[in-house]
Scaffold this motif. Structure first.
Motif, PDB file in Angstrom:
ATOM      1  N   PHE A 168       0.284  -1.352   0.122  1.00 38.13           N
ATOM      2  CA  PHE A 168      -0.140   0.150  -0.287  1.00 38.13           C
ATOM      3  C   PHE A 168       1.038   1.819  -0.089  1.00 38.13           C
ATOM      4  CE2 PHE A 168       0.820  -0.760   4.526  1.00 38.13           C
ATOM      5  CZ  PHE A 168       0.758   0.329   4.552  1.00 38.13           C
ATOM      6  N   GLU A 169       1.923   1.052   1.163  1.00 39.76           N
ATOM      7  CA  GLU A 169       3.085   2.994   0.485  1.00 39.76           C
ATOM      8  C   GLU A 169       2.994   2.864  -0.763  1.00 39.76           C
ATOM      9  OE1 GLU A 169       5.875   1.608   3.457  1.00 39.76           O
ATOM     10  OE2 GLU A 169       4.796   2.506   5.387  1.00 39.76           O
ATOM     11  N   ARG A 170       3.576   1.894  -1.522  1.00 42.48           N
ATOM     12  CA  ARG A 170       3.562   2.164  -2.876  1.00 42.48           C
ATOM     13  C   ARG A 170       3.249   2.735  -3.755  1.00 42.48           C
ATOM     14  NH1 ARG A 170       5.417  -0.029  -7.537  1.00 42.48           N
ATOM     15  NH2 ARG A 170       4.321  -2.394  -7.541  1.00 42.48           N
ATOM     16  N   HIS A 171       2.098   2.507  -3.620  1.00 36.90           N
ATOM     17  CA  HIS A 171       0.603   3.073  -4.021  1.00 36.90           C
ATOM     18  C   HIS A 171      -0.354   4.112  -3.522  1.00 36.90           C
ATOM     19  CE1 HIS A 171       0.811  -0.640  -6.366  1.00 36.90           C
ATOM     20  NE2 HIS A 171       0.556  -1.843  -5.431  1.00 36.90           N
ATOM     21  N   LEU A 172       0.030   3.914  -2.512  1.00 34.47           N
ATOM     22  CA  LEU A 172      -0.581   5.382  -1.529  1.00 34.47           C
ATOM     23  C   LEU A 172       0.099   6.968  -2.376  1.00 34.47           C
ATOM     24  CD1 LEU A 172      -2.823   4.649   0.839  1.00 34.47           C
ATOM     25  CD2 LEU A 172      -3.390   4.891  -1.247  1.00 34.47           C
ATOM     26  N   PRO A 173       0.188   8.154  -2.254  1.00 31.64           N
ATOM     27  CA  PRO A 173       0.697   8.750  -2.390  1.00 31.64           C
ATOM     28  C   PRO A 173       1.153   9.826  -0.415  1.00 31.64           C
ATOM     29  CG  PRO A 173      -1.580   9.602  -2.716  1.00 31.64           C
ATOM     30  CD  PRO A 173      -1.729   8.023  -2.255  1.00 31.64           C
ATOM     31  N   ALA A 174       2.122   9.800  -0.078  1.00 31.98           N
ATOM     32  CA  ALA A 174       2.595  10.644   0.337  1.00 31.98           C
ATOM     33  C   ALA A 174       2.288  11.922   0.545  1.00 31.98           C
ATOM     34  CB  ALA A 174       3.688  10.475   0.791  1.00 31.98           C
ATOM     35  N   ALA A 175       2.012  13.022   2.230  1.00 36.17           N
ATOM     36  CA  ALA A 175       2.243  13.663   1.756  1.00 36.17           C
ATOM     37  C   ALA A 175       3.188  15.227   1.855  1.00 36.17           C
ATOM     38  CB  ALA A 175       0.651  14.827   3.339  1.00 36.17           C
ATOM     39  N   LYS A 176       3.807  16.388   0.796  1.00 40.51           N
ATOM     40  CA  LYS A 176       4.647  16.786   1.282  1.00 40.51           C
ATOM     41  C   LYS A 176       4.933  17.458   2.368  1.00 40.51           C
ATOM     42  CE  LYS A 176       4.734  18.223  -3.488  1.00 40.51           C
ATOM     43  NZ  LYS A 176       3.735  18.634  -4.553  1.00 40.51           N
ATOM     44  N   VAL A 177       4.233  17.867   2.848  1.00 41.36           N
ATOM     45  CA  VAL A 177       4.244  18.023   4.733  1.00 41.36           C
ATOM     46  C   VAL A 177       3.379  17.414   5.581  1.00 41.36           C
ATOM     47  CG1 VAL A 177       3.552  20.907   5.918  1.00 41.36           C
ATOM     48  CG2 VAL A 177       4.466  20.454   3.819  1.00 41.36           C
ATOM     49  N   LEU A 178       4.193  17.529   6.345  1.00 46.27           N
ATOM     50  CA  LEU A 178       3.557  16.974   7.569  1.00 46.27           C
ATOM     51  C   LEU A 178       4.041  17.308   9.685  1.00 46.27           C
ATOM     52  CD1 LEU A 178       3.843  14.307   5.701  1.00 46.27           C
ATOM     53  CD2 LEU A 178       3.918  12.869   8.058  1.00 46.27           C
ATOM     54  N   ARG A 179       2.938  17.507  10.106  1.00 48.02           N
ATOM     55  CA  ARG A 179       3.251  18.774  10.952  1.00 48.02           C
ATOM     56  C   ARG A 179       2.423  18.222  11.997  1.00 48.02           C
ATOM     57  NH1 ARG A 179       2.402  24.538   8.845  1.00 48.02           N
ATOM     58  NH2 ARG A 179       4.714  23.890   8.272  1.00 48.02           N
ATOM     59  N   GLN A 180       2.792  18.150  13.310  1.00 46.82           N
ATOM     60  CA  GLN A 180       2.703  17.688  14.632  1.00 46.82           C
ATOM     61  C   GLN A 180       1.328  18.830  15.084  1.00 46.82           C
ATOM     62  OE1 GLN A 180       5.131  16.161  17.217  1.00 46.82           O
ATOM     63  NE2 GLN A 180       4.591  13.960  17.021  1.00 46.82           N
ATOM     64  N   VAL A 181       0.348  18.721  15.911  1.00 50.62           N
ATOM     65  CA  VAL A 181      -0.506  19.468  15.686  1.00 50.62           C
ATOM     66  C   VAL A 181      -0.778  19.922  17.336  1.00 50.62           C
ATOM     67  CG1 VAL A 181      -2.745  20.381  15.971  1.00 50.62           C
ATOM     68  CG2 VAL A 181      -2.027  19.182  14.437  1.00 50.62           C
ATOM     69  N   ARG A 238     -16.599  19.640  -1.784  1.00 49.36           N
ATOM     70  CA  ARG A 238     -16.926  21.164  -1.276  1.00 49.36           C
ATOM     71  C   ARG A 238     -18.239  20.373  -1.866  1.00 49.36           C
ATOM     72  NH1 ARG A 238     -13.394  24.342   0.420  1.00 49.36           N
ATOM     73  NH2 ARG A 238     -13.384  24.709   2.088  1.00 49.36           N
ATOM     74  N   ARG A 239     -17.568  20.361  -3.394  1.00 50.20           N
ATOM     75  CA  ARG A 239     -18.733  20.067  -5.316  1.00 50.20           C
ATOM     76  C   ARG A 239     -17.969  19.136  -5.877  1.00 50.20           C
ATOM     77  NH1 ARG A 239     -16.758  25.375  -5.289  1.00 50.20           N
ATOM     78  NH2 ARG A 239     -15.530  25.114  -7.204  1.00 50.20           N
ATOM     79  N   GLN A 240     -19.186  18.706  -6.440  1.00 52.04           N
ATOM     80  CA  GLN A 240     -18.980  17.244  -6.795  1.00 52.04           C
ATOM     81  C   GLN A 240     -17.217  17.375  -7.855  1.00 52.04           C
ATOM     82  OE1 GLN A 240     -22.150  15.979  -9.166  1.00 52.04           O
ATOM     83  NE2 GLN A 240     -20.668  13.208 -10.057  1.00 52.04           N
ATOM     84  N   ASP A 241     -17.040  18.291  -8.323  1.00 52.90           N
ATOM     85  CA  ASP A 241     -16.055  17.988  -9.425  1.00 52.90           C
ATOM     86  C   ASP A 241     -14.826  19.298  -8.927  1.00 52.90           C
ATOM     87  OD1 ASP A 241     -17.352  20.982  -9.518  1.00 52.90           O
ATOM     88  OD2 ASP A 241     -16.645  21.613 -10.928  1.00 52.90           O
ATOM     89  N   ASP A 242     -14.642  19.331  -7.338  1.00 51.56           N
ATOM     90  CA  ASP A 242     -13.596  19.718  -6.619  1.00 51.56           C
ATOM     91  C   ASP A 242     -12.620  18.332  -7.159  1.00 51.56           C
ATOM     92  OD1 ASP A 242     -14.583  21.937  -5.490  1.00 51.56           O
ATOM     93  OD2 ASP A 242     -14.776  21.109  -3.462  1.00 51.56           O
ATOM     94  N   ARG A 243     -11.536  18.295  -7.372  1.00 50.99           N
ATOM     95  CA  ARG A 243     -10.783  17.564  -6.706  1.00 50.99           C
ATOM     96  C   ARG A 243      -9.621  17.169  -5.384  1.00 50.99           C
ATOM     97  NH1 ARG A 243      -6.679  16.224 -10.851  1.00 50.99           N
ATOM     98  NH2 ARG A 243      -4.928  15.916  -9.169  1.00 50.99           N
ATOM     99  N   ILE A 244     -10.097  15.837  -5.200  1.00 51.65           N
ATOM    100  CA  ILE A 244      -9.062  15.621  -4.023  1.00 51.65           C
ATOM    101  C   ILE A 244      -7.904  14.832  -3.815  1.00 51.65           C
ATOM    102  CG2 ILE A 244      -9.905  13.444  -2.015  1.00 51.65           C
ATOM    103  CD1 ILE A 244     -12.539  13.049  -3.171  1.00 51.65           C
ATOM    104  N   ASP A 245      -6.918  15.863  -2.616  1.00 59.73           N
ATOM    105  CA  ASP A 245      -5.893  14.728  -2.195  1.00 59.73           C
ATOM    106  C   ASP A 245      -5.991  13.729  -1.323  1.00 59.73           C
ATOM    107  OD1 ASP A 245      -3.687  14.936  -1.315  1.00 59.73           O
ATOM    108  OD2 ASP A 245      -3.397  16.554  -0.806  1.00 59.73           O
ATOM    109  N   PRO A 246      -5.609  12.459  -1.762  1.00 57.95           N
ATOM    110  CA  PRO A 246      -5.663  11.688  -0.921  1.00 57.95           C
ATOM    111  C   PRO A 246      -4.643  11.206   0.502  1.00 57.95           C
ATOM    112  CG  PRO A 246      -5.089  10.552  -3.169  1.00 57.95           C
ATOM    113  CD  PRO A 246      -5.240  12.035  -3.163  1.00 57.95           C
ATOM    114  N   ALA A 247      -3.422  12.416  -0.241  1.00 60.74           N
ATOM    115  CA  ALA A 247      -2.319  12.214   1.164  1.00 60.74           C
ATOM    116  C   ALA A 247      -3.001  13.432   2.064  1.00 60.74           C
ATOM    117  CB  ALA A 247      -1.430  12.597   0.250  1.00 60.74           C
TER     118      ALA A 247
END
Length: 170
Positions: free
Chosen positions: A58-71, A99-108
């Motif tokens: 799965f790690e090879r197939h899923l995108p990773a976020a460019k920025v990770l930050r602890q909250v 928010r709308r059907q045509d919005d792109r989703i960032d899966p990461a």
């Protein structure tokens, strides 16, 4: 995990595939522990056009976020309340939902390492980790996550995860 396993058991009861809640819960648990559930999921992913080795790699197939930050919390203390609706909106705000059907989703985009209610959070123990495409999105996600969390000076009493079932059965 408890909610998902209970939902699986409830579905088995509703479909009359098991005689009681304990047997249904055991069947669901056995499917996960044996790997049968993962195998079925992998077949579903492949059937929908995804990779046949999704579970194993799965790690090879899923995108990773460019920025990770602890909250971290605005105020240290016991995590006593989390507004799940606000967290869902925060995911949308940083690109992980529509928010709308045509919005792109960032899966990461999203949150992980989420502190459960009853955790003492402070400058060393974060509420969660935000995953985002940009520093700005990560900062916005962290801000919204913090606002969705309430800390207090007293540890909250433990509550049951499953309040009640609406499916009849023992």
């Amino acid at each position: 995990d408890e909610v998902v396993m209970q939902l699986c058991a409830e579905m088995l009861l509703m479909m009359e595939l098991e005689p009681g809640r304990d047997a249904a819960r055991k069947r669901a648990d056995d499917a996960v522990r044996s790997g049968r559930a993962a195998e079925a999921f992998e077949r579903m992913v492949a059937g929908l056009g995804g990779p046949a080795n999704f579970v194993a790699e799965f790690e090879r197939h899923l995108p990773a976020a460019k920025v990770l930050r602890q909250v971290y919390p605005e105020r240290e203390g016991w995590l006593v309340e989390v507004d799940g609706f606000a967290i869902g909106n925060a995911v949308v705000e940083i690109g992980g939902g529509r928010r709308r059907q045509d919005d792109r989703i960032d899966p990461a985009a999203g949150f992980n390492d989420v502190a459960p209610i009853g955790t003492y959070v402070d400058a060393r123990t974060p509420l969660a980790t935000v995953h985002a495409a940009t520093d700005e999105a990560a900062e916005r996600g962290a801000e919204l996550y913090r606002k969705a969390c309430l800390t207090g000076s007293k540890k909250p009493q433990a509550r049951t995860v499953i309040y009640r079932s609406i499916v009849p059965g023992p």
